[in-house]
Each structure stands twice: as C-alpha cells, then as structure tokens.
Design an enzyme around this catalytic site. Sequence first.
Site, PDB file in Angstrom:
ATOM      1  N   SER A  64      37.806  41.378  45.100  1.00 14.93           N
ATOM      2  CA  SER A  64      38.819  40.879  44.458  1.00 14.93           C
ATOM      3  C   SER A  64      39.410  39.393  44.006  1.00 14.93           C
ATOM      4  O   SER A  64      40.072  39.332  43.526  1.00 14.93           O
ATOM      5  CB  SER A  64      39.013  39.283  46.688  1.00 14.93           C
ATOM      6  OG  SER A  64      39.238  39.530  47.555  1.00 14.93           O
ATOM      7  N   LYS A  67      42.586  40.968  42.273  1.00 15.32           N
ATOM      8  CA  LYS A  67      43.588  40.102  42.779  1.00 15.32           C
ATOM      9  C   LYS A  67      43.923  39.360  41.794  1.00 15.32           C
ATOM     10  O   LYS A  67      45.912  39.080  41.548  1.00 15.32           O
ATOM     11  CB  LYS A  67      43.449  40.090  44.217  1.00 15.32           C
ATOM     12  CG  LYS A  67      43.154  40.667  44.987  1.00 15.32           C
ATOM     13  CD  LYS A  67      42.265  39.831  46.651  1.00 15.32           C
ATOM     14  CE  LYS A  67      42.191  40.716  47.435  1.00 15.32           C
ATOM     15  NZ  LYS A  67      42.095  39.928  49.093  1.00 15.32           N
ATOM     16  N   TYR A 189      44.656  50.370  46.041  1.00 18.37           N
ATOM     17  CA  TYR A 189      43.705  48.959  45.960  1.00 18.37           C
ATOM     18  C   TYR A 189      42.167  48.539  46.265  1.00 18.37           C
ATOM     19  O   TYR A 189      41.343  48.346  45.224  1.00 18.37           O
ATOM     20  CB  TYR A 189      44.607  48.312  46.861  1.00 18.37           C
ATOM     21  CG  TYR A 189      43.727  47.154  47.611  1.00 18.37           C
ATOM     22  CD1 TYR A 189      44.482  45.678  47.547  1.00 18.37           C
ATOM     23  CD2 TYR A 189      42.798  47.580  48.696  1.00 18.37           C
ATOM     24  CE1 TYR A 189      43.093  44.783  47.753  1.00 18.37           C
ATOM     25  CE2 TYR A 189      42.015  46.104  49.028  1.00 18.37           C
ATOM     26  CZ  TYR A 189      42.015  44.836  49.137  1.00 18.37           C
ATOM     27  OH  TYR A 189      41.947  43.832  49.346  1.00 18.37           O
ATOM     28  N   TYR A 240      40.259  31.570  49.756  1.00 20.69           N
ATOM     29  CA  TYR A 240      40.024  31.655  50.808  1.00 20.69           C
ATOM     30  C   TYR A 240      40.550  30.002  51.953  1.00 20.69           C
ATOM     31  O   TYR A 240      40.927  29.108  51.394  1.00 20.69           O
ATOM     32  CB  TYR A 240      39.373  32.631  51.733  1.00 20.69           C
ATOM     33  CG  TYR A 240      39.938  34.276  50.784  1.00 20.69           C
ATOM     34  CD1 TYR A 240      40.927  35.226  50.204  1.00 20.69           C
ATOM     35  CD2 TYR A 240      38.428  34.652  50.128  1.00 20.69           C
ATOM     36  CE1 TYR A 240      41.133  35.368  49.298  1.00 20.69           C
ATOM     37  CE2 TYR A 240      38.329  35.464  49.022  1.00 20.69           C
ATOM     38  CZ  TYR A 240      39.593  35.672  49.201  1.00 20.69           C
ATOM     39  OH  TYR A 240      39.697  37.086  48.388  1.00 20.69           O
ATOM     40  N   VAL A 258      34.132  39.993  46.816  1.00 19.39           N
ATOM     41  CA  VAL A 258      32.426  39.580  47.817  1.00 19.39           C
ATOM     42  C   VAL A 258      31.545  40.389  47.047  1.00 19.39           C
ATOM     43  O   VAL A 258      29.900  40.529  47.253  1.00 19.39           O
ATOM     44  CB  VAL A 258      32.854  40.520  49.108  1.00 19.39           C
ATOM     45  CG1 VAL A 258      33.196  39.714  49.629  1.00 19.39           C
ATOM     46  CG2 VAL A 258      33.629  41.618  48.465  1.00 19.39           C
TER      47      VAL A 258
HETATM   48  O1  DON Z   1      39.467  44.324  50.525  1.00 21.87           O
HETATM   49  C1  DON Z   1      38.434  43.922  50.764  1.00 21.87           C
HETATM   50  O2  DON Z   1      37.308  43.640  51.778  1.00 21.87           O
HETATM   51  C2  DON Z   1      37.914  43.862  49.290  1.00 21.87           C
HETATM   52  N1  DON Z   1      38.309  44.937  48.820  1.00 21.87           N
HETATM   53  C3  DON Z   1      38.044  42.785  48.574  1.00 21.87           C
HETATM   54  C4  DON Z   1      37.390  41.647  49.677  1.00 21.87           C
HETATM   55  C5  DON Z   1      37.205  40.403  48.247  1.00 21.87           C
HETATM   56  O3  DON Z   1      36.541  41.118  47.867  1.00 21.87           O
HETATM   57  C6  DON Z   1      36.914  38.644  49.404  1.00 21.87           C
HETATM   58  N2  DON Z   1      36.127  38.247  48.747  1.00 21.87           N
HETATM   59  N3  DON Z   1      36.022  37.295  48.333  1.00 21.87           N
END
Ligand code: DON
Length: 304
Positions: A64, A67, A189, A240, A258
């Site tokens: 993430s 982003k 994405y 978040y 993540v």
């Molecule tokens: O879309 C997803 O679930 C992952 N590619 C990215 C989520 C993420 O990194 C949330 N961060 N803490």
Amino acid sequence: MPNFQQIINRIHSDLKATKNTGEVADYIPELGKVDGEKFGIYLNNIHGDNYEVGDTQVPFSIQSISKVFTLAMAFASQGNELWKRVDVEPSGNPFNYLSLLENEEGIPRNPLINSGAIVVADCLVSTLKNPKEDFLQFVRGLAGDDSISYNLEVAESERKTGFRNYAIANLLKSFDNLANPVEDVLDFYFHQCSLEMTCEQLSNSFFAFANHGKCMKNKQCLTEKQAKRINAIMLTCGFYDEAGEFAFEVGLPGKSGVGGGIVALLPNHYVITAWSPPLNPKGNSYLGMQALEQFTTETKSSIF
Ligand code: DON
C-alpha cells in the site's frame, strides 16, 4: 543535533530483543514467504546525511505504500478534478472495507484505502500511454534508482486471491466511478502493490515529500502543492483505522503496507523507513510502529 545513528542502533537492538507478537500477512500467498525476522531502519535528512541499521538493503513488497506514488501521479495530471471521484477524509475502517462505498455513492473516503487507490489506478489507466511502464519510471525517478522493479509472482498471487479488491472494483463500476474494465484497473493496481524496494530506496523516494517537492538531485519532481496536500492525506489517512494512533504515538505523516514497511517524514527535516514483516491486528508493522514512536519521542521531532 541528536546522534541519529546511536538512536536507531539502540531502538533496533532493544526491539529485536522483545517478543514480536505480530503476524506476517499471508492473505496474498506470496507475501507469506518472507522472513519475519528481517528488521531494518533507514533515515535520510534533507542535508543529504543518511543513517541505517539492520536489513535496510533487502528489497521487500511495498504494497500500500505504492498508493502514495499513484496519488502523486494522478494529482499531477488531474489536479483538483481528482477530488470529485475520491474524498480526503479519514475512513476509521480497515483498508479493504466495502460498506462505506455503498453508503457514500461510490466515492471512496480517501485515496489511501483500497477503494480510493483503485479509483486513482483507474485515472492512471485512462491517462497514461503505458501505465505500468510509465508508473515504474515515475517511481524510479523519485528514488533516483533504475533498479526498482515489480515482483511479478506477487502481482500474480494477488490477482488469483484478491477477491475483496474485485468486489470493490465492481462496486465502483456499479456507481459509475470506474471508467476502465475491472480487469485492466486491477492488473495495474496489483502491479503497483507488487513493487519491491529497500528501506534506502523508499526513504529516497519520499525525499521530495519532505523537501517541498524537490527530489534528492534537487530536481522539482512534485509541485510544492502536491507535497503539502499528499502529506496531509498521509497524516490523516495513511494508517487506516490506526491513523489516529499513529498521529498520537508518532506524530508524522506516513504510510504503511502489508509487506511490513512504514515510511514517515518530518517536512524540512528527514524521511525514515522501518521494515519488519510481522503486522499488528490493524495491518501495520508491529515493530515498525514501535520503532517510529521511540524515534520521534527520543529525538523530540514529531510535527506537534
Ligand atoms: O490490496 C491489498 O490488499 C494489498 N495489495 C495492499 C494492502 C496494504 O498494503 C494495506 N496496508 N497496510
């Protein structure tokens, strides 16, 4: 000036000695293969000094954190029009939450939760000639490093298992807030999330956000306005449903992923990246959060 090297060394060795109760994310199966013992901290300040300890030169999945880069690119091309399709309010909910979308007519709360980032990805798929290639070049330019690449296994692993993201993209489509086919937008994405970078590369790529839009080579990579606005969004939405906690404990704009990475910055001063894969229950690096809390407390350097 505080002795940054001594401080990050101390934080690293103290935290390494504690019990890590976090868990490595494995809902994207490829991510579950990472070594949970890895731990690195990298700091660079705007005078060009840098300090590092631990696994700072190992590439990891930025997830993430990407982003922030897509947002910077889309804001540069769309300007304020972007905010008609995605809001800038904290969500107070997990990153992959759907219900707010349903209640708010398909306008995601902010560009750093999955739904908002999928709208931003849609903008880039519409405006870029070769979206994946152009985005990669943009990130390489911010970091001043051409070795940065996608991890295609991670992108494919998420394509096979990203059911919630398919649900989000379809819901956006039903509200007419996705111009391109769901498959095309998610392909972009999943690739952006699969970017691999080291702690050093990440710190370097966020330099412009701490330096009024100027990258390390003094090139104006972002406008001052982009840096200001995106820092504000990172502060309020970068973690978040733990954004309030991060502001409370650390007090810096930042972004987590993540893969266990966290980047944070003090405008006009420094960028710091911490990486440790096991995550706390809210999906943020368990050790990374503590490392940054200890760092800003010890150096008395939050924005507050
Ligand atoms: O879309 C997803 O679930 C992952 N590619 C990215 C989520 C993420 O990194 C949330 N961060 N803490």
